[in-house]
Design a protein around this motif. Structure first.
Motif, PDB file in Angstrom:
ATOM      1  N   PRO A  37       0.822  -1.206   0.000  1.00 26.22           N
ATOM      2  CA  PRO A  37       0.000   0.000   0.000  1.00 26.22           C
ATOM      3  C   PRO A  37       0.854   1.253   0.000  1.00 26.22           C
ATOM      4  O   PRO A  37       1.929   1.303   0.585  1.00 26.22           O
ATOM      5  CB  PRO A  37      -0.788  -0.120   1.310  1.00 26.22           C
ATOM      6  N   THR A  38       0.393   2.281  -0.681  1.00 31.08           N
ATOM      7  CA  THR A  38       1.032   3.583  -0.643  1.00 31.08           C
ATOM      8  C   THR A  38       0.021   4.590  -0.134  1.00 31.08           C
ATOM      9  O   THR A  38      -1.177   4.411  -0.265  1.00 31.08           O
ATOM     10  CB  THR A  38       1.521   4.013  -2.033  1.00 31.08           C
ATOM     11  N   VAL A  39       0.516   5.641   0.463  1.00 31.45           N
ATOM     12  CA  VAL A  39      -0.351   6.635   1.060  1.00 31.45           C
ATOM     13  C   VAL A  39      -0.132   7.971   0.386  1.00 31.45           C
ATOM     14  O   VAL A  39       0.985   8.475   0.357  1.00 31.45           O
ATOM     15  CB  VAL A  39      -0.056   6.780   2.569  1.00 31.45           C
TER      16      VAL A  39
ATOM     17  N   ARG B 213      -9.639   5.176  -2.674  1.00 36.64           N
ATOM     18  CA  ARG B 213      -8.359   5.172  -1.951  1.00 36.64           C
ATOM     19  C   ARG B 213      -8.399   4.190  -0.791  1.00 36.64           C
ATOM     20  O   ARG B 213      -7.464   3.404  -0.591  1.00 36.64           O
ATOM     21  CB  ARG B 213      -8.059   6.584  -1.439  1.00 36.64           C
TER      22      ARG B 213
ATOM     23  N   LEU C  64      -6.026   0.903  -0.328  1.00 39.07           N
ATOM     24  CA  LEU C  64      -5.100   0.793   0.799  1.00 39.07           C
ATOM     25  C   LEU C  64      -5.286  -0.503   1.574  1.00 39.07           C
ATOM     26  O   LEU C  64      -4.327  -1.085   2.076  1.00 39.07           O
ATOM     27  CB  LEU C  64      -5.283   1.982   1.748  1.00 39.07           C
ATOM     28  N   THR C  65      -6.516  -0.972   1.686  1.00 37.76           N
ATOM     29  CA  THR C  65      -6.804  -2.171   2.474  1.00 37.76           C
ATOM     30  C   THR C  65      -6.893  -3.437   1.628  1.00 37.76           C
ATOM     31  O   THR C  65      -7.190  -4.509   2.156  1.00 37.76           O
ATOM     32  CB  THR C  65      -8.123  -1.989   3.246  1.00 37.76           C
TER      33      THR C  65
ATOM     34  N   LEU D  87       0.579  -1.020   5.616  1.00 35.72           N
ATOM     35  CA  LEU D  87      -0.322   0.128   5.556  1.00 35.72           C
ATOM     36  C   LEU D  87      -0.065   1.089   6.709  1.00 35.72           C
ATOM     37  O   LEU D  87       0.055   2.310   6.515  1.00 35.72           O
ATOM     38  CB  LEU D  87      -1.770  -0.358   5.585  1.00 35.72           C
TER      39      LEU D  87
END
Length: 321
Positions: free
Chosen positions: A3-5, A131, A135-136, A190
């Motif tokens: 995951p990227t934020v 998003r 992410l999850t 994450l």
């Protein structure tokens, strides 16, 4: 996929800068008929940290989280969350995401529709849904009814719901519940990504090994009070390191214990290994003591206390092996 934020973040002007502690409360007390849940509890969570809230059942973890989220009230005490008073949760809750106990979901709606309902209530757009699902790792299951989800999938969707508003503070109670090893590894990546971006994470779990590997700040609770709080260095400082040793042959365990004790070291036996009260700089001396008694060591390593060992040591008890 790791995951990227995204770097974007909603700024809420009434809240103080992230340089201040994300959470700082003192003297919290909460009583219920017939029992006291919190007894003068103190808690400081540094901004941008991944903080573990640790304690047995009944220690006050969930009560503390519920008070921080405005789901319960405290009898006495004071503090701030994201710089706003604890007594006015409406001022800081727009910047907080949370998953406490089981996620509240509509079982006959799809995962995506559940998030759409929550997004509308929070006043955020469809991009936030995409998003949070990405992410999850829930994109492929998003259009299935929640009633068909496994426990782990429900848990991940609950975390996705907590991320819809891109919170500055994320509060998670037992987030690894129902997750398989792959899901746990994804959650770990994450959370590290979120804290790298400046989000503060407060996490409670009974999986102490996971918290040990994941978190950089630790709070131990016991019977509604704060037993310890600090980073790994502070925890290591208050807990003596020890050396783990094992002889080449099992029948040499007792002679090795006697040799180490004669050299002035405290020794505990754990299965086929010895835990010796000695610092890292004394490992070589222990090796020489063993050799002087004709004992060859098959294992010699400096080991820091685990979270479980540290917790029981602070209680003055032996770990429950």
């Amino acid at each position: 996929m790791t995951p990227t934020v995204p770097r974007s973040r909603t700024t809420l002007s009434p809240l103080t800068p992230q340089a201040d502690p994300a959470i700082h409360v003192t003297g919290l007390r909460r009583t219920y008929p017939g029992r006291t849940a919190l007894r003068h509890l103190d808690l400081t969570v540094p901004a941008g940290s991944l903080t573990a809230l640790i304690g047995p059942n009944g220690s006050g973890k969930t009560t503390t989280m519920r008070i921080l989220l405005g789901l319960d009230r405290h009898d006495t005490g004071a503090g701030t969350v994201l710089g706003a008073p604890l007594t006015h949760p409406a001022r800081y809750l727009p910047a907080v995401g949370a998953l406490i106990e089981q996620p509240a979901l509509y079982p006959r709606l799809t995962g995506r529709t559940n998030l759409r309902v929550l997004a509308e209530l929070a006043g955020v757009g469809g991009d936030s849904i995409h998003r949070a699902l990405a992410l999850t790792g829930m994109e492929e299951q998003a259009d299935r009814q929640v009633a068909t989800y496994s426990l782990g999938m429900r848990q991940r969707l609950g975390i996705a719901a907590a991320l819809l508003t891109e919170p500055r503070l994320l509060v998670l109670d037992e987030p690894t519940n129902g997750l398989d090893p792959v899901g746990t590894a994804q959650l770990r990546a994450l959370l590290h990504g979120l804290t790298s971006d400046g989000t503060t994470v407060l996490i409670s779990s009974h999986q102490l090994n996971e918290l040990d590997a994941l978190c950089d700040h630790f709070v131990f609770l016991h019977q509604g009070t704060t037993l310890f709080q600090g980073d790994r260095e502070a925890l290591t400082t208050c807990q003596q390191a020890f050396v783990e040793a094992a002889p080449e042959r099992a029948e040499q365990l007792v002679p090795l214990i006697q040799a180490f004790e004669a050299a002035g070291h405290g020794v505990r036996r754990h299965e086929n290994r010895l835990l010796v009260d000695a610092g890292p700089e004394q490992a070589g001396d222990l090796n020489r003591v063993a050799a002087a008694h004709g004992i060859t060591l098959a294992h010699l390593a400096v080991r820091r206390p685990t979270l479980e060992e540290a917790f029981f040591s602070l209680l003055g008890q032996e770990p429950q092996c």
